[in-house]
Write an enzyme that holds these catalytic residues in place. Structure first.
Site, PDB file in Angstrom:
ATOM      1  N   ALA A  59      54.940 -18.940  50.499  1.00 51.79           N
ATOM      2  CA  ALA A  59      54.980 -19.844  49.314  1.00 51.79           C
ATOM      3  C   ALA A  59      56.667 -19.560  49.036  1.00 51.79           C
ATOM      4  CB  ALA A  59      54.241 -19.342  48.264  1.00 51.79           C
ATOM      5  N   GLU A  61      59.086 -19.518  50.682  1.00 53.36           N
ATOM      6  CA  GLU A  61      60.034 -20.479  51.393  1.00 53.36           C
ATOM      7  C   GLU A  61      59.865 -21.882  51.033  1.00 53.36           C
ATOM      8  OE1 GLU A  61      59.797 -16.496  53.217  1.00 53.36           O
ATOM      9  OE2 GLU A  61      57.958 -17.896  53.125  1.00 53.36           O
ATOM     10  N   VAL A  90      48.973 -18.456  46.277  1.00 59.58           N
ATOM     11  CA  VAL A  90      49.314 -17.098  46.020  1.00 59.58           C
ATOM     12  C   VAL A  90      48.000 -16.614  45.206  1.00 59.58           C
ATOM     13  CG1 VAL A  90      51.038 -15.380  45.033  1.00 59.58           C
ATOM     14  CG2 VAL A  90      51.892 -17.499  46.014  1.00 59.58           C
ATOM     15  N   GLU A  94      47.288  -6.017  43.793  1.00 64.44           N
ATOM     16  CA  GLU A  94      47.250  -4.873  43.001  1.00 64.44           C
ATOM     17  C   GLU A  94      48.619  -4.351  42.881  1.00 64.44           C
ATOM     18  OE1 GLU A  94      45.530  -1.847  45.295  1.00 64.44           O
ATOM     19  OE2 GLU A  94      43.300  -2.991  45.110  1.00 64.44           O
ATOM     20  N   THR A  95      49.823  -5.400  43.105  1.00 65.40           N
ATOM     21  CA  THR A  95      51.121  -4.957  42.635  1.00 65.40           C
ATOM     22  C   THR A  95      51.689  -6.224  42.061  1.00 65.40           C
ATOM     23  OG1 THR A  95      52.008  -5.878  44.763  1.00 65.40           O
ATOM     24  CG2 THR A  95      51.297  -3.647  45.074  1.00 65.40           C
ATOM     25  N   HIS A  97      54.347  -7.876  43.141  1.00 63.71           N
ATOM     26  CA  HIS A  97      54.700  -8.827  44.172  1.00 63.71           C
ATOM     27  C   HIS A  97      54.286 -10.442  43.757  1.00 63.71           C
ATOM     28  CE1 HIS A  97      55.842 -10.334  48.053  1.00 63.71           C
ATOM     29  NE2 HIS A  97      54.595 -11.162  48.294  1.00 63.71           N
ATOM     30  N   ARG A 136      39.553 -24.990  43.434  1.00 60.32           N
ATOM     31  CA  ARG A 136      40.690 -25.706  43.164  1.00 60.32           C
ATOM     32  C   ARG A 136      41.124 -26.850  44.415  1.00 60.32           C
ATOM     33  NH1 ARG A 136      40.303 -21.989  39.708  1.00 60.32           N
ATOM     34  NH2 ARG A 136      41.004 -22.362  37.767  1.00 60.32           N
TER      35      ARG A 136
END
Length: 165
Positions: A59, A61, A90, A94-95, A97, A136
């Site tokens: 994603a 990029e 995406v 847990e982070t 990011h 989706r």
């Protein structure tokens, strides 16, 4: 708009020649992104659109690839697309990011859209889990690829109406 609230869409219409669409996709979650693309392609097929697909690593990029495609349009004898679909997914982990990637990609695509006025259908799913992404990208009216195809067609129609294409 939530998937549950998605409106029933009428058949796509577009004045003029069939559009040429570049789909830029980040197939990290391949089945999800391919499901969205299939939904978009069904809509675009109603218009006899010519569809080209370009894959990027992830994603992050997507904005740079969109910028490259727009620059390629300015090259003599370069490709001439009427609009662009940007597809990816995406899934929250847990982070932090997830937040950094989602924010960067959304801002990057919006900056390009505002700066250039390019007709773009933006389909980056930002979800908590894969189940939400699958819902989706399913073969039904809730498919976000369908929504993105209608968005880019609407933008192309405006560009044509105002003499920009």
């Amino acid at each position: 708009m939530s998937t549950a609230d998605a409106p029933e869409r009428k058949a796509a219409t577009l004045p003029g020649d069939p559009p040429r669409i570049l789909v830029i996709e980040a197939p990290y979650y391949r089945t999800v992104v391919e499901g969205m693309r299939r939904g978009a392609e069904r809509v675009l097929a109603e218009l006899d659109a010519e569809v080209e697909v370009a894959e990027v690593a992830g994603a992050y990029e997507l904005p740079a690839a969109l910028r490259l495609a727009l620059e390629a349009q300015g090259v003599e004898d370069g490709p001439q697309w009427d609009g662009f679909l940007v597809l990816g997914c995406v899934v929250k982990g847990e982070t932090d990011h997830y937040s950094f990637i989602c924010d960067a990609v959304c801002k990057g695509i919006m900056d390009i859209a505002v700066e250039t006025g390019a007709p773009i259908g933006f389909g980056l799913l930002t979800v908590d889990n894969l189940t939400q992404a699958e819902a989706r990208s399913a073969d039904d009216r809730h498919n976000k690829g369908i929504e993105c195809a209608h968005a880019v067609i609407g933008q192309i129609a405006l560009a044509r109406r105002w003499g920009l294409q």
